[in-house]
Structures are given as structure tokens and as C-alpha cells.
Design an enzyme around this catalytic site. Structure first.
Site: not given
Ligand code: CP
Length: 306
Positions: A51-52, A80, A101, A129
Site C-alpha cells: 500500500r504505502t 553493499k 521506509r 508511520h
Molecule cells: N498499511 C501499510 O503500511 O501497508 P504496507 O506495509 O503494504 O505498505
């Protein structure tokens, strides 16, 4: 230049403006279709995501911009030994904005300190998040019509679930918010959230173990997955993973206008039989994630659309 590391980087007024922009994007997508022409978004994902990452990419494409990036540490020069500080210096030469991320808490913050472009924390370890929180706030405001006067049940892995930690931080800024924290003893919210965030700010909350003991009083039920990747021991994960399963029978205990949210992915914690219940909001929530990320990209790039 503004980065987004935490939902608290935005004041309540800035947040309100962002959510209003997201709603305008939802209803007038054509107006924004060329807003980021010539701009590039880099998605630097050292941890898996559906999703993100894809909603960020969808957001930038819907604004007329372009996307580049990597979807795992293994497919980047991190494998590396390259540091995030060096990586972001290089990415700053290739893109106008970056969503990152990383499994290590604080890694996007370190990147932002070396960056020449806005950096968005797309999830750092068990910490924060923020764009999921923006998604959650837009979903709540759109479906419930308000961000105040709500009783919110947070259920599942409240220890490792970073979406829950970010959401608590964001919601306590609104009046008359009350939480019911629903978790097994071993997955309770960390004490710094319970004591330094909730108790210190006089936010009413109670902790229960059984979902059935909370259902009837909730305006929102926010389900979470047990975070397998954060457990040190597979046996502990297996013991915990099916502790909560929301099904039709449990939904019959809830208010008619309660909504069920989940950041997704789900594993077993919401039975698929709940998906057809009009109160199930988790797939709409994923859609709101695109609008709010479009609004965030426009805001951080300081693009105004008249
Ligand atoms: N909700 C969420 O962060 O989903 P993903 O881990 O798929 O990005």
C-alpha cells in the site's frame, strides 16, 4: 524545506488544511492531473510494502509526475553497505521528493538531515508511520464527519504496531477522545505511550483483553495485525497471531454506525465474512491513502493549484 517524520510535524491547522485538500482532490481529480508535471518522486523502501509504496507512486502519477526507486534493501546498494545518509545525498540528485521506509527507527530522520529534497517517513521500525496516520485521519473525518468526540478501540498488536502509536499521538490533539486498548498482556501499548502520552495528557483510556468487552461502546474499531517481523521468537508469534478474529458474531455487538478500520495487510484478524458489512471501511481507507499522499506531495513541494 519541510520533511514529514511524525504526524506531529503538522499542526492541527496544517493537518486540517491537508485533509481538506485531500477531499478536494478526491472530488476534483482532473484539477490536479498536471500539478506535478516534470517532478519526480523517489520511493526508497528497505522493507516490504504494498500500500504505502504503490499509493505513493499512484499519487505522484495521478499528479502528472514520475516515479523511481527501489523496493527492497537487497535491490539497492544498501546490500553493499551504503549508509542512508549517502543514499539520500545521491537520491537528492535524481528526484524532487523521497518517501523512505526503513526497519531501523530514526533512519528516515537521519536521511532528512542530509537531504536536499523533502523526505517523508514511510514507516521506521516499530516507531512511526505518519502517512498511515494521515490516511486514518482522512478516513475518520470523511466517514464519521469529525475528529473529536470519538471512542476508539485499538485492537491487536499494540506493542509493535507503529500505526497505532502514530494514531494515538495524532488523535489526542482533538477534544473528547477516549481509547479502549484491546490487547493480550504481552502486546500492550508500550509504557511510554500509556504513561507519557495518554496519562500525562489526561486522555481517558482503559485496557481490556476481550474484544467482546469493548465492542458496544466503540465509534471506531481499529484492528491491527500481529507484527511477525518484529518478534524475536517464532513460537511467541504463533501463540499470539490468532488471538483476535473479528467475525459477524462479534460485529453484532457493535453500534450500527461503528466503522472498522485496519491499516492492512490483514492476516486472520478480520474474517472475510466481515468485508460485506457496510461498517467495514478498510478498503476505502486504502483509497483515502492515495488522496492524502497526493495532498502531502503537493504541500511538501509547495505546489499550489487554483
Ligand atoms: N498499511 C501499510 O503500511 O501497508 P504496507 O506495509 O503494504 O505498505
Amino acid at each position: 524545506m519541510q520533511h514529514l517524520m511524525s504526524p506531529l510535524d503538522l499542526s492541527v491547522e496544517e493537518l486540517d488544511k491537508l485533509l481538506t485538500l485531500a477531499n478536494d482532490i478526491e472530488h476534483n481529480p482532473k484539477k490536479y492531473a498536471h500539478a506535478c508535471e516534470g517532478k519526480k518522486l523517489a520511493t526508497c523502501f528497505y522493507e516490504p510494502s504494498t500500500r504505502t509504496r504503490l499509493s505513493f507512486e499512484s499519487a505522484m502519477l495521478s499528479l502528472g509526475g514520475s516515479v523511481l526507486g527501489f523496493s527492497s534493501a537487497d535491490s539497492s546498494s544498501a546490500s553493499k553497505g551504503e549508509s542512508v545518509s549517502d543514499t539520500i545525498r545521491v537520491i537528492s540528485c535524481y528526484a524532487d521528493i523521497c518517501a523512505m521506509r526503513h526497519p531501523k527507527e530514526g533512519a528516515p530522520l537521519v536521511a532528512s538531515q542530509r537531504s536536499r529534497i523533502p523526505v517523508i517517513n514511510a514507516g521506521d521500525g516499530g516507531h512511526q508511520h505518519p502517512t498511515q496516520t494521515l490516511t486514518d485521519l482522512l478516513t475518520i473525518r470523511s466517514l464519521k464527519g469529525r475528529l473529536d468526540n470519538l471512542t476508539i478501540g485499538l485492537c491487536g498488536d499494540l506493542k509493535f504496531g507503529r500505526t497505532v502509536h502514530s494514531l494515538i499521538h495524532a488523535l489526542i490533539r482533538y477534544p473528547h477522545i477516549r481509547f479502549v486498548l484491546i490487547s493480550p498482556e504481552e502486546l500492550r501499548v508500550p509504557s511510554y505511550i500509556r504513561e507519557d502520552v495518554l496519562a500525562k495528557n489526561n486522555i481517558p483510556f482503559r485496557e481490556v483483553e476481550r474484544l467482546e468487552d469493548a465492542m458496544g461502546e466503540l465509534d471506531i474499531l481499529y484492528m491491527t495485525r500481529v507484527q511477525r517481523e518484529r518478534f524475536f521468537n517464532e513460537d511467541d508469534y504463533v501463540r499470539m497471531k490468532d488471538f483476535y478474529i473479528l467475525n459477524r458474531k462479534k460485529m453484532s455487538l457493535a453500534k450500527e454506525d461503528m466503522i472498522v478500520m485496519h491499516p492492512l495487510p490483514r492476516v486472520n484478524e478480520i474474517s472475510v465474512e466481515v468485508d460485506d458489512d457496510p461498517r467495514a471501511a478498510y478498503f476505502k481507507q486504502a483509497q483515502y491513502g492515495v488522496y492524502v499522499r497526493m495532498a502531502l506531495i503537493l504541500t511538501l513541494l509547495e505546489v499550489n493549484v487554483c
